[in-house]
Scaffold this motif. Structure first.
Motif, PDB file in Angstrom:
ATOM      1  N   SER A 211      25.479-102.465 -69.092  1.00  0.00           N
ATOM      2  CA  SER A 211      26.869-102.634 -69.294  1.00  0.00           C
ATOM      3  C   SER A 211      27.590-101.325 -69.850  1.00  0.00           C
ATOM      4  CB  SER A 211      26.922-103.793 -70.589  1.00  0.00           C
ATOM      5  OG  SER A 211      26.590-103.344 -71.693  1.00  0.00           O
ATOM      6  N   TYR A 214      27.870 -99.299 -66.562  1.00  0.00           N
ATOM      7  CA  TYR A 214      28.867 -99.966 -65.411  1.00  0.00           C
ATOM      8  C   TYR A 214      29.733-100.938 -66.388  1.00  0.00           C
ATOM      9  CZ  TYR A 214      25.041 -98.638 -62.379  1.00  0.00           C
ATOM     10  OH  TYR A 214      24.235 -97.994 -61.660  1.00  0.00           O
ATOM     11  N   TYR A 217      32.204-105.098 -66.420  1.00  0.00           N
ATOM     12  CA  TYR A 217      31.762-106.633 -65.900  1.00  0.00           C
ATOM     13  C   TYR A 217      31.217-107.720 -66.764  1.00  0.00           C
ATOM     14  CZ  TYR A 217      31.908-103.496 -61.682  1.00  0.00           C
ATOM     15  OH  TYR A 217      32.515-102.887 -60.700  1.00  0.00           O
ATOM     16  N   HIS A 230      32.933-111.249 -65.222  1.00  0.00           N
ATOM     17  CA  HIS A 230      32.170-110.576 -64.082  1.00  0.00           C
ATOM     18  C   HIS A 230      32.763-110.554 -62.875  1.00  0.00           C
ATOM     19  CE1 HIS A 230      27.881-109.896 -62.150  1.00  0.00           C
ATOM     20  NE2 HIS A 230      28.874-109.086 -61.790  1.00  0.00           N
ATOM     21  N   GLY A 233      35.906-108.576 -62.947  1.00  0.00           N
ATOM     22  CA  GLY A 233      35.321-106.872 -62.538  1.00  0.00           C
ATOM     23  C   GLY A 233      35.001-106.655 -61.158  1.00  0.00           C
ATOM     24  N   LEU A 234      34.410-107.715 -60.344  1.00  0.00           N
ATOM     25  CA  LEU A 234      34.317-107.644 -58.942  1.00  0.00           C
ATOM     26  C   LEU A 234      35.411-107.125 -58.410  1.00  0.00           C
ATOM     27  CD1 LEU A 234      31.366-110.225 -58.160  1.00  0.00           C
ATOM     28  CD2 LEU A 234      31.404-107.595 -57.883  1.00  0.00           C
ATOM     29  N   THR A 240      28.413-102.664 -57.702  1.00  0.00           N
ATOM     30  CA  THR A 240      27.871-101.701 -58.339  1.00  0.00           C
ATOM     31  C   THR A 240      26.584-101.576 -57.652  1.00  0.00           C
ATOM     32  OG1 THR A 240      26.747-102.861 -60.133  1.00  0.00           O
ATOM     33  CG2 THR A 240      28.751-101.958 -60.600  1.00  0.00           C
ATOM     34  N   HIS A 243      24.166-104.576 -58.052  1.00  0.00           N
ATOM     35  CA  HIS A 243      24.800-105.967 -57.701  1.00  0.00           C
ATOM     36  C   HIS A 243      23.835-106.445 -56.465  1.00  0.00           C
ATOM     37  CE1 HIS A 243      28.742-105.651 -59.802  1.00  0.00           C
ATOM     38  NE2 HIS A 243      28.410-107.022 -59.700  1.00  0.00           N
TER      39      HIS A 243
END
Length: 254
Positions: A211, A214, A217, A230, A233-234, A240, A243
């Protein structure tokens, strides 16, 4: 001199034996406060006895082998099949026959605080602990089921001494060791329950580190599962390196 109700309450917190002679004396005490405190103790004691019986029942598979002279029985479990990001992690734990912490059970039934507390106890008292980690790229390459098996196999191979018997949560492994596959095994075996705690805490800590690497998310809160934070965030930041590109809706972002 008559004991105060407050002092009796304090003493009751230290008593774990129903045959303690002080209980007989206090049960003859007519004060309402004393009788209320005793009722509370009786309820607490009954709950502890129930938990103790359940804990001993969750050692039935291990005890079957211990009684045959088998010492090294490993419980195995994994976490992280469902998330959109992060690895799948498995743990294998060999507990000693005198291990006695009645709260050990399937990690999903425990609070984060209780899991952390039990994690340290298991680390300190287990005969051996093995951990296996399979990253997102490998999950995409071989699929999540095979990745979970691989993580479990790695965890077993990380043990020393080598286990004589494997108790596995709903899985069988291609390893020449006697094994039993138990459906919902983390609630049936203390060894598997301990493994689920080790695996869960290990993965949650790793996702908290991710976290920071990145941000945006919510990995520290959702452990990679598809929460609103999440998914938002995508959409805003894209995928990332951690993923799982074979999972929807991550695949849609490619």
């Amino acid at each position: 001199m008559t004991e105060t109700i407050s002092s009796i309450r304090s003493l009751l917190k230290q008593i774990d034996d129903i045959f303690d002679v002080r209980l007989l004396k206090w049960r003859a005490d007519s004060r309402i406060g004393v009788q209320t405190a005793l009722k509370s103790w009786d309820k607490h004691y009954a709950k502890l006895r129930q938990q103790e019986e359940a804990f001993q029942g969750r050692f039935s598979f291990e005890r079957h082998y211990w009684d045959q002279g088998v010492t090294y029985i490993a419980g195995i479990d994994e976490v992280g099949r469902g998330p959109l990001a992060g690895p799948v992690i498995a743990a294998a734990v060999i507990l000693p026959s005198d291990f006695h912490h009645i709260d050990v059970i399937d990690s999903k039934q425990l609070s984060a605080k209780k899991r952390e507390m039990l994690y340290h106890i298991i680390i300190e008292q287990a005969i051996s602990i093995g951990v296996g980690i399979v990253d997102a790229a490998t999950i995409d390459d071989i699929n999540i089921y095979q990745a979970a098996k691989l993580a479990m196999t790695k965890a077993v191979k990380d043990l020393a001494p080598e286990p004589e018997v494997l108790l596995i949560d709903a899985m069988s492994l291609d390893i020449p060791i006697t094994q039993e596959s138990l459906i919902k095994g983390d609630a049936l075996s203390n060894s598997i329950g301990a493994a689920s705690i080790i695996a869960k805490v290990t993965r949650d800590r790793l996702m908290t580190e991710y976290s920071v690497m990145y941000p945006g998310y919510g990995f520290a809160n959702n452990a990679g599962y598809g929460t609103k934070e999440h998914l938002d965030g995508l959409k805003k930041r894209g995928i990332t390196p951690i993923h799982r590109q074979s999972f929807q809706p991550v695949h849609d972002q490619l």
